[in-house]
Design a protein around this motif. Structure first.
Motif, mmCIF file in Angstrom:
data_model
loop_
_atom_site.group_PDB
_atom_site.id
_atom_site.type_symbol
_atom_site.label_atom_id
_atom_site.label_comp_id
_atom_site.label_asym_id
_atom_site.label_seq_id
_atom_site.Cartn_x
_atom_site.Cartn_y
_atom_site.Cartn_z
ATOM 1 N N SER A 99 -46.461 53.274 -72.721
ATOM 2 C CA SER A 99 -47.302 52.382 -71.928
ATOM 3 C C SER A 99 -46.835 50.933 -72.129
ATOM 4 C CB SER A 99 -48.749 52.517 -72.398
ATOM 5 O OG SER A 99 -49.488 51.403 -72.004
ATOM 6 N N GLN A 100 -47.079 50.119 -71.133
ATOM 7 C CA GLN A 100 -46.760 48.691 -71.252
ATOM 8 C C GLN A 100 -47.739 47.995 -72.202
ATOM 9 O OE1 GLN A 100 -44.116 46.836 -69.854
ATOM 10 N NE2 GLN A 100 -43.406 48.939 -69.640
ATOM 11 N N LYS A 101 -48.776 48.711 -72.603
ATOM 12 C CA LYS A 101 -49.818 48.087 -73.424
ATOM 13 C C LYS A 101 -49.673 48.414 -74.909
ATOM 14 C CE LYS A 101 -53.091 47.923 -69.641
ATOM 15 N NZ LYS A 101 -54.353 48.416 -69.096
ATOM 16 N N ILE A 102 -48.459 48.721 -75.313
ATOM 17 C CA ILE A 102 -48.252 48.978 -76.744
ATOM 18 C C ILE A 102 -47.007 48.235 -77.230
ATOM 19 C CG2 ILE A 102 -49.340 51.275 -76.719
ATOM 20 C CD1 ILE A 102 -45.794 51.560 -77.133
ATOM 21 N N VAL A 103 -46.964 48.034 -78.534
ATOM 22 C CA VAL A 103 -45.740 47.543 -79.173
ATOM 23 C C VAL A 103 -45.322 48.616 -80.167
ATOM 24 C CG1 VAL A 103 -44.770 45.827 -80.751
ATOM 25 C CG2 VAL A 103 -46.348 45.116 -78.970
ATOM 26 N N ARG A 145 -42.419 49.720 -83.114
ATOM 27 C CA ARG A 145 -41.354 49.184 -83.946
ATOM 28 C C ARG A 145 -41.059 50.163 -85.076
ATOM 29 N NH1 ARG A 145 -39.754 43.707 -83.781
ATOM 30 N NH2 ARG A 145 -38.212 43.310 -85.385
ATOM 31 N N ILE A 160 -44.018 52.674 -85.952
ATOM 32 C CA ILE A 160 -45.380 52.136 -85.945
ATOM 33 C C ILE A 160 -45.712 51.685 -84.530
ATOM 34 C CG2 ILE A 160 -46.813 50.230 -86.775
ATOM 35 C CD1 ILE A 160 -45.377 50.562 -89.449
ATOM 36 N N ILE A 198 -48.659 49.940 -82.029
ATOM 37 C CA ILE A 198 -49.908 49.172 -81.983
ATOM 38 C C ILE A 198 -50.313 48.931 -80.531
ATOM 39 C CG2 ILE A 198 -50.987 46.960 -82.542
ATOM 40 C CD1 ILE A 198 -49.156 46.887 -84.985
ATOM 41 N N VAL A 245 -51.677 46.918 -77.760
ATOM 42 C CA VAL A 245 -51.809 45.467 -77.667
ATOM 43 C C VAL A 245 -53.237 45.045 -77.355
ATOM 44 C CG1 VAL A 245 -51.068 43.419 -76.401
ATOM 45 C CG2 VAL A 245 -49.418 45.177 -77.014
ATOM 46 N N GLY A 285 -56.187 44.249 -80.122
ATOM 47 C CA GLY A 285 -55.875 43.241 -81.133
ATOM 48 C C GLY A 285 -57.023 42.926 -82.074
ATOM 49 N N VAL A 286 -58.231 43.149 -81.636
ATOM 50 C CA VAL A 286 -59.363 42.809 -82.499
ATOM 51 C C VAL A 286 -59.943 44.036 -83.202
ATOM 52 C CG1 VAL A 286 -60.057 40.751 -81.245
ATOM 53 C CG2 VAL A 286 -60.954 42.965 -80.550
ATOM 54 N N ALA A 287 -59.403 45.211 -82.880
ATOM 55 C CA ALA A 287 -59.960 46.426 -83.497
ATOM 56 C C ALA A 287 -59.434 46.598 -84.919
ATOM 57 C CB ALA A 287 -59.588 47.636 -82.663
ATOM 58 N N LEU A 328 -57.265 47.955 -87.565
ATOM 59 C CA LEU A 328 -55.902 48.487 -87.429
ATOM 60 C C LEU A 328 -55.798 49.945 -87.867
ATOM 61 C CD1 LEU A 328 -53.489 45.624 -88.416
ATOM 62 C CD2 LEU A 328 -53.534 46.906 -86.305
ATOM 63 N N MET A 344 -53.375 52.033 -85.252
ATOM 64 C CA MET A 344 -51.973 52.062 -85.624
ATOM 65 C C MET A 344 -51.507 53.492 -85.863
ATOM 66 S SD MET A 344 -50.100 50.027 -88.670
ATOM 67 C CE MET A 344 -50.491 51.254 -89.891
#
Lengths: 100, 299
Positions: free
Chosen positions: A12-16, A18, A25, A27, A29, A32-34, A36, A40
């Motif tokens: 998805s375009q809504k994840i990073v 790495r 890992i 995450i 995006v 961001g306030v949830a 982790l 994660m």
């Protein structure tokens, strides 16, 4: 989730995502306030292999073949492992169906 | 105009109303710029009912979670301080910034104007905390902001990482007679010329000591309240990474921000040794760290 052999996915375009010391890992995006711990995903080696296949937009059948070759697993075990992870990733919106 | 330095970054504060000696809280005096900071951030406070000139689609927020909604016009990020319930009216402040937060134009309403005139402000932006802008800007300047206590002990920079119940206040209190306390709640690790440096911020907790000085970051400690005082090396680098990640301060977090921050956390784990800091409330941990600092300890 019933997975068809020719179905493909992509991140998805809504994840990073790495890779840190061989561990993948992910995450979301938008979370961001949830907490982790809830958002994660850190995969083991098999999970990282499946992720690599997803990034290459392989079909479900190709992913199973790749796992069989890489880990010397039988077809049923490879398919079960791939289906379990793909279902989780799809349900959490980390991957989306690839139409191309 | 006032100039402050935090994490080697010059923060210039401009205002349409006069900036008096007591406009900002006394804690900021430790960060008044002596001219050493290089990168800079410009904060400008607008008053008198002025509104931003940029137009942005209010029906398409990038982020919407009261008290903040964030929008973009394609080249700026626009923060609206919003009310908790529908229709989520904008009040207090609207902020226009670039992606890297090298500038923030802050449009204040009447209530914020009154607060400003009263003085003693605890944040330069008049946000609940300045970490909203600092956390974002740092990622682009090879820095990260962590829930932590930062100290300089015998010339060495030590970072004690942990959430609010981990014992940060206890550790800061323990060391306040023995070390320079950079900050007891929010500190910055920043990669400068190939090595990580440790800086404090003005966002302190119960221990109000803060310092604008810095040091090379020599070790990171993960706080663990136990019945012994001991340092134990963390041998699993993934464990170190995940513990740091859990204590990373996250501002409005875009994909780019995450990418930069994860990369930097990875470099941090590569470069700086990490330990579990097992400590009691007796104060004996000071001796444990003293031995460690002098390389006299078997761990």
């Amino acid at each position: 989730m019933k997975i068809e052999k020719l179905l493909k996915w992509e991140p998805s375009q809504k994840i990073v995502a790495r890779t840190i010391r061989g561990k993948l890992i992910i995450i979301p995006v938008e979370d961001g306030v949830a907490n982790l711990n809830d958002v994660m995903f850190s995969f083991n080696i098999t999970g990282a292999s499946i992720w690599k296949c997803i990034e290459q937009k392989m079909s479900f059948a190709e992913i199973c073949d790749s796992l069989q070759g890489e880990y010397d697993a039988d077809q049923q075990t490879a398919a079960a492992g791939a289906e379990r992870l793909i279902t989780t990733l799809f349900e959490k919106g980390i991957i989306v169906e690839c139409r191309s | 105009m006032k100039k402050y330095s935090v994490a080697g970054i010059l923060v210039e504060v401009h205002s349409e109303l006069p900036i008096r000696e007591d406009t900002f809280a006394p804690k900021f005096s430790a960060f008044e710029d002596g001219g050493s900071a290089k990168d800079n951030i410009v904060i400008t406070h607008h008053f008198g009912g002025k509104r931003p000139t940029v137009s942005y689609p209010r029906d398409e927020p990038l982020y919407h979670n009261p008290p903040w909604a964030v929008y973009t016009d394609g080249s700026h990020l626009v923060y609206e301080w919003i009310k908790a319930k529908p229709p989520y009216e904008n009040y207090y402040q609207t902020v226009v910034a670039d992606e890297r937060h090298t500038f923030l134009d802050i449009y204040n309403d009447e209530s914020k104007e009154k607060l400003y005139l009263k003085g003693g402000l605890t944040s330069l932006t008049m946000f609940p905390t300045d970490q909203i802008f600092l956390g974002r800007a740092l990622a682009y300047l090879k820095g990260i902001l962590l829930h932590s206590v930062g100290i300089i002990y015998k010339g060495k920079g030590y970072l004690f990482v942990g959430h609010s119940d981990a014992g940060k206040t206890t550790v800061a209190t323990m060391f306040k007679e023995h070390a320079t306390i950079l900050c007891d709640d929010r500190n910055v690790a920043r990669q400068v010329e190939g090595e990580f440096k440790l800086y404090g911020t003005w966002s302190h907790g119960d221990v109000s000591l803060v310092s604008g000085t810095s040091a090379k970051l020599d070790a990171i400690f993960f706080l663990q309240q136990t019945d012994v005082d001991r340092l134990v090396p963390v041998t699993d680098e993934i464990e170190s990474f995940e513990r740091l990640l859990a204590c990373l301060i996250r501002p409005f977090a875009t994909k780019k921000w995450w990418d930069l921050s994860l990369g930097l956390l990875n470099d941090l784990v590569d470069s700086v040794p990490c330990y579990y800091a097992k400590f009691t409330r007796t104060g004996n941990f000071v001796t444990t760290l003293d031995s460690f600092a002098q390389d006299r300890v078997e761990i």
